[in-house]
Structures are given as C-alpha cells and as structure tokens.
Design a protein around this motif. Structure first.
Motif, mmCIF file in Angstrom:
data_model
loop_
_atom_site.group_PDB
_atom_site.id
_atom_site.type_symbol
_atom_site.label_atom_id
_atom_site.label_comp_id
_atom_site.label_asym_id
_atom_site.label_seq_id
_atom_site.Cartn_x
_atom_site.Cartn_y
_atom_site.Cartn_z
ATOM 1 N N ASP A 37 0.843 -1.193 0.000
ATOM 2 C CA ASP A 37 0.000 0.000 0.000
ATOM 3 C C ASP A 37 0.880 1.246 0.000
ATOM 4 O OD1 ASP A 37 -2.200 1.722 0.209
ATOM 5 O OD2 ASP A 37 -2.261 1.548 2.401
ATOM 6 N N THR A 38 1.400 1.589 -1.167
ATOM 7 C CA THR A 38 2.289 2.742 -1.276
ATOM 8 C C THR A 38 1.556 4.044 -0.957
ATOM 9 O OG1 THR A 38 3.535 1.568 -2.986
ATOM 10 C CG2 THR A 38 3.951 3.918 -2.764
ATOM 11 N N GLU A 39 0.316 4.169 -1.417
ATOM 12 C CA GLU A 39 -0.439 5.401 -1.160
ATOM 13 C C GLU A 39 -0.703 5.568 0.337
ATOM 14 O OE1 GLU A 39 -1.150 7.842 -3.362
ATOM 15 O OE2 GLU A 39 0.183 6.626 -4.620
ATOM 16 N N GLY A 40 -1.010 4.472 1.010
ATOM 17 C CA GLY A 40 -1.208 4.551 2.453
ATOM 18 C C GLY A 40 0.066 4.937 3.181
ATOM 19 N N ALA A 41 1.203 4.444 2.699
ATOM 20 C CA ALA A 41 2.485 4.770 3.332
ATOM 21 C C ALA A 41 2.785 6.257 3.246
ATOM 22 C CB ALA A 41 3.599 3.960 2.675
ATOM 23 N N LYS A 42 2.285 6.920 2.227
ATOM 24 C CA LYS A 42 2.513 8.356 2.082
ATOM 25 C C LYS A 42 1.839 9.157 3.189
ATOM 26 C CE LYS A 42 3.008 8.201 -2.974
ATOM 27 N NZ LYS A 42 2.435 8.637 -4.276
ATOM 28 N N LEU A 43 0.819 8.578 3.830
ATOM 29 C CA LEU A 43 0.067 9.303 4.863
ATOM 30 C C LEU A 43 0.897 9.551 6.123
ATOM 31 C CD1 LEU A 43 -3.402 7.502 4.590
ATOM 32 C CD2 LEU A 43 -2.647 9.616 3.473
ATOM 33 N N PHE A 44 1.997 8.810 6.307
ATOM 34 C CA PHE A 44 2.870 9.068 7.454
ATOM 35 C C PHE A 44 3.631 10.381 7.292
ATOM 36 C CE2 PHE A 44 2.339 4.463 7.684
ATOM 37 C CZ PHE A 44 2.145 4.264 9.036
ATOM 38 N N GLY A 45 3.854 10.794 6.049
ATOM 39 C CA GLY A 45 4.586 12.035 5.812
ATOM 40 C C GLY A 45 6.067 11.918 6.088
ATOM 41 N N MET A 46 6.634 10.711 6.016
ATOM 42 C CA MET A 46 8.075 10.536 6.190
ATOM 43 C C MET A 46 8.781 10.840 4.871
ATOM 44 S SD MET A 46 8.179 7.171 8.668
ATOM 45 C CE MET A 46 9.827 7.463 9.336
ATOM 46 N N PRO A 47 10.064 11.163 4.908
ATOM 47 C CA PRO A 47 10.723 11.641 3.676
ATOM 48 C C PRO A 47 10.870 10.600 2.574
ATOM 49 C CG PRO A 47 12.292 11.484 5.496
ATOM 50 C CD PRO A 47 10.937 11.302 6.082
ATOM 51 N N TYR A 48 10.937 9.305 2.940
ATOM 52 C CA TYR A 48 11.159 8.276 1.937
ATOM 53 C C TYR A 48 10.258 7.064 2.188
ATOM 54 C CZ TYR A 48 15.463 10.826 0.834
ATOM 55 O OH TYR A 48 16.360 11.799 0.494
ATOM 56 N N ILE A 49 9.920 6.393 1.091
ATOM 57 C CA ILE A 49 9.289 5.076 1.128
ATOM 58 C C ILE A 49 10.179 4.158 0.304
ATOM 59 C CG2 ILE A 49 7.276 3.694 0.477
ATOM 60 C CD1 ILE A 49 5.629 6.308 0.669
ATOM 61 N N THR A 50 10.633 3.051 0.908
ATOM 62 C CA THR A 50 11.466 2.111 0.162
ATOM 63 C C THR A 50 10.678 0.837 -0.115
ATOM 64 O OG1 THR A 50 12.447 1.024 2.107
ATOM 65 C CG2 THR A 50 13.530 3.011 1.296
ATOM 66 N N LEU A 51 10.911 0.275 -1.286
ATOM 67 C CA LEU A 51 10.258 -0.955 -1.717
ATOM 68 C C LEU A 51 11.316 -2.036 -1.886
ATOM 69 C CD1 LEU A 51 7.883 0.563 -4.421
ATOM 70 C CD2 LEU A 51 7.234 -0.199 -2.137
ATOM 71 N N ARG A 52 11.054 -3.194 -1.312
ATOM 72 C CA ARG A 52 12.000 -4.303 -1.408
ATOM 73 C C ARG A 52 11.356 -5.484 -2.121
ATOM 74 N NH1 ARG A 52 16.503 -6.849 0.714
ATOM 75 N NH2 ARG A 52 16.287 -9.054 1.208
ATOM 76 N N GLN A 53 12.052 -6.002 -3.117
ATOM 77 C CA GLN A 53 11.620 -7.229 -3.773
ATOM 78 C C GLN A 53 11.977 -8.395 -2.868
ATOM 79 O OE1 GLN A 53 9.891 -7.364 -6.680
ATOM 80 N NE2 GLN A 53 9.634 -9.566 -6.317
ATOM 81 N N PRO A 54 10.997 -9.140 -2.344
ATOM 82 C CA PRO A 54 11.320 -10.173 -1.349
ATOM 83 C C PRO A 54 12.114 -11.329 -1.941
ATOM 84 C CG PRO A 54 8.991 -10.257 -1.944
ATOM 85 C CD PRO A 54 9.550 -9.033 -2.587
ATOM 86 N N LEU A 55 13.123 -11.745 -1.187
ATOM 87 C CA LEU A 55 13.836 -12.983 -1.468
ATOM 88 C C LEU A 55 13.074 -14.128 -0.801
ATOM 89 C CD1 LEU A 55 17.461 -11.661 -0.856
ATOM 90 C CD2 LEU A 55 16.326 -12.041 -3.056
ATOM 91 N N PRO A 56 13.399 -15.380 -1.123
ATOM 92 C CA PRO A 56 12.633 -16.492 -0.526
ATOM 93 C C PRO A 56 12.546 -16.438 0.994
ATOM 94 C CG PRO A 56 13.931 -17.308 -2.352
ATOM 95 C CD PRO A 56 14.316 -15.855 -2.185
ATOM 96 N N PHE A 57 13.651 -16.061 1.670
ATOM 97 C CA PHE A 57 13.584 -16.049 3.140
ATOM 98 C C PHE A 57 12.805 -14.857 3.685
ATOM 99 C CE2 PHE A 57 17.658 -13.987 2.064
ATOM 100 C CZ PHE A 57 17.523 -12.779 2.736
ATOM 101 N N ASP A 58 12.505 -13.867 2.842
ATOM 102 C CA ASP A 58 11.700 -12.727 3.281
ATOM 103 C C ASP A 58 10.225 -13.080 3.435
ATOM 104 O OD1 ASP A 58 13.788 -10.854 3.424
ATOM 105 O OD2 ASP A 58 13.659 -10.440 1.276
ATOM 106 N N THR A 59 9.803 -14.231 2.920
ATOM 107 C CA THR A 59 8.395 -14.616 3.029
ATOM 108 C C THR A 59 8.016 -15.003 4.457
ATOM 109 O OG1 THR A 59 8.889 -16.909 2.427
ATOM 110 C CG2 THR A 59 8.336 -15.394 0.641
ATOM 111 N N THR A 60 8.999 -15.034 5.367
ATOM 112 C CA THR A 60 8.708 -15.318 6.782
ATOM 113 C C THR A 60 8.623 -14.038 7.607
ATOM 114 O OG1 THR A 60 11.067 -15.573 7.297
ATOM 115 C CG2 THR A 60 9.848 -17.559 6.651
ATOM 116 N N LEU A 61 8.743 -12.872 6.973
ATOM 117 C CA LEU A 61 8.704 -11.608 7.698
ATOM 118 C C LEU A 61 7.268 -11.219 8.047
ATOM 119 C CD1 LEU A 61 11.217 -9.491 5.573
ATOM 120 C CD2 LEU A 61 11.641 -10.523 7.812
#
Length: 285
Positions: free
Chosen positions: A127-151
């Motif tokens: 939800d990139t648009e929702g993340a903008k509502l925090f008003g923080m300077p940056y939003i980073t997007l990470r392409q998950p690796l296989p082990f990231d599916t446990t996060l």
C-alpha cells in the motif's frame, strides 16, 4: 520486564471497525520503539475520547531479547521476525493477524544510523499510497527474497492487512533526534485514516520519495579494523569524497580509505567502532 511472555495493550473507543496494530521489540535492540510505544500509550489514553476505533500495541514481542539487548531470543538465537506465518496455536507473536493496518517499528539487521523511512515488501498488495500518509521523507520498496516470506510485513500483506515498517534512525537507543518525529508521524497517520480526531502540528510533513532498494549503492570495507566515520546518515556526498577510514592502532596507519563511488545521499551508515572485512558501511541513494 516481569516475565518472558509477549503482552499487548488494547485501546478502544467509538464504533469504527478499524483496528490498528503497532508492534516493536521483535528484535531486542529495537529500543527506540519502546519509547515510541510508551508515548503513544500516554497520548492516546489521555485523549481516548478522540479515538474512533481500536489500537493494539505490542511493545515487546521479544521480551527476553529486550531484557538482554540482544537481537534474537537469547540461547535459542531465534529471529522473531522470521517465524511467520506462524502457528494459530503458537505463541502470541505468531497470531498477530486480522488488523486493518499494521505498523511495525523496525530496525536494520546491522547496527547503524539511517534516514527515517517507511519500508514495504513488494507482494502485489503493498500500500504505497497509504504509506505516504505518514509524511516521512522516503518510502522504500524491497523485492522479497525467498527467506523474506517469513517476515511479519510480508505476511501481514498476505493476510490482507495494510502493513508498514517504520525505521526511525537508530537501533539501540531511545534518544534519537527523530524519536519525537516518529511519534508524530504515527499520530498523523492515525488522524489521516480517521482513527483519531486530533491534528498533528510541529512535525515535518514530507511528500515522500518512493525508491526501490535495488537502487542503493552499497559500500563495504575491504579490510578489518577500527572504523573512523567521516560522514553520517543523511549527508550529501559526491563521487570521490572520503566517507570513512579503516585504521590500524598498532602501526598508526590507515588500512583503507573508504571513498564514495557516486553522488547521492547516505541512507544508511554503520556506527560501530569495529568493522570486519566486507562489512556493509554505507548505503548511498
């Protein structure tokens, strides 16, 4: 902590079905999040009549880690952010689901300072648009690796929770200059989604830049030694500019000059006095 069980604090008022979960202490070095939860509890309780919905705060998913300030669970060396989707019959951290929004106060896997930002996993549900509502300077997007599916962030999204991981600037302290801003950004988000009716003033409100983490330029040390940092997180640097030195106290020599390979902004900076060979020292945006 009085015991080793995970606990939550539930604040509810009004008739809105919105449920917001705020989680920290997944790792024992996430001490900044402890103070953020302390203040959010104070502020929301003092103005409970302005709340329209439910806020559930988990300040310490890893209480043993918090007590010992160790990233994983002591003795077991278990990473609490790598146990999801979990077990419905398991411990409380494995059952955190069913929320409208999920906010995780997180920390980087390496000790260091970083520019405040919201981090999202690319799942197709981010939800990139929702993340903008925090008003923080940056939003980073990470392409998950296989082990990231446990996060937690990844699984919250799969469970149809709008998930955001907030990084406030440091790991193992509670007096970061941006801590007050972290508290304000969460309250601003709550106000913008209609959870609270109190406007937030005095906290910087950015139109965030959305970036992919693959665009970071990583800088590692070629040798081990004492790490003497010349530039910190948020600093603007130019290609060829010195960032740090790896020094040898025995010979009084400089083992390596760490030079910026590009123009940009330091997004992450290692902050420990020792560095092993191939340690990540800087991420430059």
């Amino acid at each position: 902590m009085s015991d080793c069980s995970s606990k939550k604090n539930r604040l509810q008022h009004g008739d809105s079905p919105k449920r917001v979960c705020i989680v920290t202490g997944t790792h024992g070095d996430e001490l900044e999040g402890q103070y953020v939860c302390f203040r959010l509890n104070q502020i929301i309780r003092a103005q409970l009549e302005r709340l329209n919905g439910t806020v559930e705060i988990y300040p310490a998913l890893n209480p043993l880690g918090i007590d010992s300030i160790t990233r994983g669970i002591p003795t077991f060396d278990l990473d609490m952010n790598r146990i999801f989707p979990g077990d419905p019959q398991g411990a409380m951290p494995e059952q955190i689901k069913g929320y409208t929004y999920g906010i995780q106060l997180a920390s980087f896997y390496i000790s260091g300072d970083f520019v405040p930002h919201v981090r999202l996993m690319r799942t197709g549900y981010e939800d990139t648009e929702g993340a903008k509502l925090f008003g923080m300077p940056y939003i980073t997007l990470r392409q998950p690796l296989p082990f990231d599916t446990t996060l937690l962030n990844y699984n919250w999204q799969i469970w149809e929770t709008k998930a955001y991981s907030l990084y406030g600037g440091m790991n193992d302290g509670v007096e970061s200059p941006v801590t007050a801003e972290m508290i304000g950004t969460i309250l601003r988000f709550a106000q913008r989604i209609g959870l609270t009716r109190k406007p937030v003033v005095g906290i910087p409100d950015f139109n965030p830049q959305v970036i992919d983490e693959s665009s970071f330029c990583s800088v590692r040390t070629p040798q081990a030694g004492i790490f003497y940092r010349l530039k910190g997180a948020g600093a603007k640097v130019q290609e060829g500019e010195p960032l740090a030195r790896i020094i040898d106290p025995y010979e009084g020599s400089v083992r390596a000059e760490i030079i910026s390979p590009t123009d940009g902004i330091i997004f992450f900076a290692h902050n420990k006095p020792l560095a092993l060979a191939n340690t990540l020292l800087f991420n430059i945006l």
